[in-house]
Design an enzyme around this catalytic site. Structure first.
Site, short mmCIF file in Angstrom:
data_model
loop_
_atom_site.label_atom_id
_atom_site.label_comp_id
_atom_site.label_asym_id
_atom_site.label_seq_id
_atom_site.Cartn_x
_atom_site.Cartn_y
_atom_site.Cartn_z
N CYS A 120 -17.62 -31.60 -10.76
CA CYS A 120 -18.38 -30.67 -10.46
C CYS A 120 -17.64 -29.16 -9.83
CB CYS A 120 -18.59 -31.16 -8.90
SG CYS A 120 -18.93 -33.06 -9.01
N HIS A 253 -21.51 -26.43 -4.21
CA HIS A 253 -21.78 -27.63 -5.05
C HIS A 253 -22.88 -28.80 -4.26
CE1 HIS A 253 -21.89 -31.17 -7.26
NE2 HIS A 253 -20.85 -31.27 -6.82
N ASN A 283 -26.96 -35.20 -7.10
CA ASN A 283 -26.18 -34.32 -7.39
C ASN A 283 -25.66 -34.28 -9.10
OD1 ASN A 283 -22.55 -34.04 -7.91
ND2 ASN A 283 -21.92 -34.75 -6.14
#
Ligand code: UT7
Length: 326
Positions: A120, A253, A283
Site C-alpha cells: 500500500c 492511503h 482499499n
C-alpha cells in the site's frame, strides 16, 4: 545541468465497471455462510462500496486506462515517456514486470520500465524513485502508475479482510522542471512485521506453494499505521521547511476512515482538507493514493500551486510520504 525538481503534469485513474456495494457483498457472503453487514463495514472502515475487475481484466489493463488519462492531461504522447514505474502487489504475471506489459500496450517501447513492490506504500515509493531519477538526470518524463486487482487475492471466507479491499488504478506523469514540484519525501520499512499483512504463498516447481490469499492482523496494522503517519508527515514537512498549516490537501492511503481522520486531527488539519475516496473505492492498495489524487484534481479540489501531502502505509511493514506542490 540537472533539473532542480520533478513536477506532476498530468493525473489519471480508472475503476473497473462492476461496483459492489456493502449490501451486494453481504448478500454474496451470506450465500457462503459468512456473516457481515453494511452497518459493520461502514462503522469500522467508512467503506460503502468498491469496484471489482472483470475476469478478463488484468492489472496492466487498469493501469493502461489510468496512464492514457494522465498522458492526455499532460499533453504527452506515450513515446515521449522515458521511464515507467509501476507500483503493484498484484502483477499480471510473476514476470516480466507489469511495467513492461504496460509499456508494450502503450507503444512506448525502449525506455526503462520496472515494478515497485511496497504494497500500500507502493505509489509513494515509486514516485520517490521517479523523482530521484529525474533530478539525477536519468529521465525527463516518467509515467508512475499504481494499480491493483486485490479481489483476486482475497479469501472470501475471511470476513475480517474480504470486505476491505477493491480494484482500481491511478497514474501520474512526472516531468523535469525548474518550478517546484516534489519538495520532500520519506520512505521507511520494518521487515520484522512481515507476518501482520501478507500473501504468504509462492510459485515453485510449477505449483502454488503455501496460501496465495491475503491475511492480515487488522488491529496490529491499525496501531502501527496510526503511530507512523503523523511522525512521517512531520518529518517530510521539516525536510521541506514547511509547517502543518501549509498543507492544502492531505491524501493518505485510503484504508480506513478512522485512521485517516485521526491523522488529519493530529496534524490539526480541518477534515475538509482530507481527500476521502475510501468510501467509494475501498482499499485499493498501491492504487489508492493516485486514484484519490486524480479524483481530487478532476473535482477541482486540488489546484495548481497548492501543497499536497501523500502518505502511504501497509504491508512490509512499509510507510512513507511525498510532499509536493501541484
Ligand atoms: O492497506 C494497509 C493498511 N491496512 C489498514 O490500515 C487496515 C487497518 N486495520 C483496520 O482498518 C481495522 O483493524 C479493521 C477494519 C480491519 C477491523 O476493525 P476493528 O475495529 O479493529 O475490528 P476488530 O478486528 O477488533 O473486530 C471487532 C469485531 C470482532 O468480533 P468480536 O471478537 O468482538 O466478537 C470481529 O470478529 O468485529 C468482528 N468482525 C466483523 N463483523 C462483521 C470482523 N470483521 C467483520 C465483518 N463483519 N466483516
Amino acid at each position: 545541468m540537472n533539473p532542480r525538481y520533478s513536477r506532476i503534469t498530468g493525473t489519471g485513474s480508472y475503476l473497473p465497471q462492476r461496483r459492489v456495494t456493502n449490501q451486494n457483498l453481504t448478500d454474496d457472503l451470506a450465500a457462503r455462510g459468512v456473516a457481515t453487514s453494511d452497518q459493520w463495514i461502514v462503522e469500522r472502515t467508512g467503506i460503502h462500496a468498491r469496484h471489482f475487475a472483470a475476469p478478463e481484466e488484468k492489472t496492466s489493463d487498469l493501469g493502461l486506462h489510468a496512464a492514457r488519462q494522465a498522458l492526455a492531461m499532460a499533453g504527452r504522447q506515450a513515446q515521449e515517456i522515458d521511464l515507467i514505474i509501476f507500483a503493484t502487489s498484484t502483477p499480471d504475471m510473476v514476470f516480466p514486470s507489469t511495467a513492461c506489459i504496460l509499456q508494450d500496450k502503450l507503444g512506448a517501447n525502449g525506455c526503462p520500465a520496472f515494478d515497485v513492490q511496497a504494497v500500500c506504500s507502493g505509489f509513494v515509493y515509486a514516485l520517490t524513485v521517479a523523482d530521484a531519477m529525474i533530478r539525477s538526470g536519468s529521465a525527463r518524463r516518467a509515467l508512475v502508475v499504481g494499480a491493483e486487482i486485490f479481489s483476486r487475492i482475497l479469501d472470501f471466507n475471511d470476513r475480517t479482510t474480504c470486505v476491505l479491499f477493491g480494484d482500481g488504478a491511478g497514474a501520474v506523469v512526472l516531468e523535469a522542471s525548474d518550478e517546484p514540484g516534489i519538495l520532500a519525501s520519506e520512505l521507511h520499512a520494518d521487515g520484522k512485521y512481515v507476518d501482520i499483512l501478507c500473501v504468504p504463498g509462492g510459485v515453485a516447481g510449477g505449483e502454488v506453494v503455501g496460501n496465495p490469499l491475503l491475511q492480515m492482523d487488522g488491529q496490529a496494522v491499525f496501531k502501527l499505521a496510526v503511530g507512523v503517519l503523523e511522525k512521517t508527515a512531520r518529518a517530510t514537512l521539516d525536510k521541506a521547511g514547511l509547517q502543518d498549516a501549509d498543507i492544502d490537501w492531505l491524501i493518505p492511503h485510503q484504508a480506513n476512515i478512522r485512521i485517516m481522520q485521526g491523522t488529519a486531527k493530529k496534524l490539526k488539519l480541518p477534515l475538509d482538507k482530507l481527500v476521502v475516496t475510501v468510501d467509494q473505492h475501498g482499499n485499493t492498495s498501491a492504487a489508492s493514493i493516485p486514484l484519490a489524487l486524480d479524483n481530487a484534481v478532476r473535482a477541482g479540489q486540488v489546484q495548481k500551486g497548492q501543497h499536497v501531502l501523500l502518505e502511504g502505509v501497509g504491508g512490509g511493514f512499509t510507510w512513507g510520504a511525498v510532499l509536493l506542490k501541484m
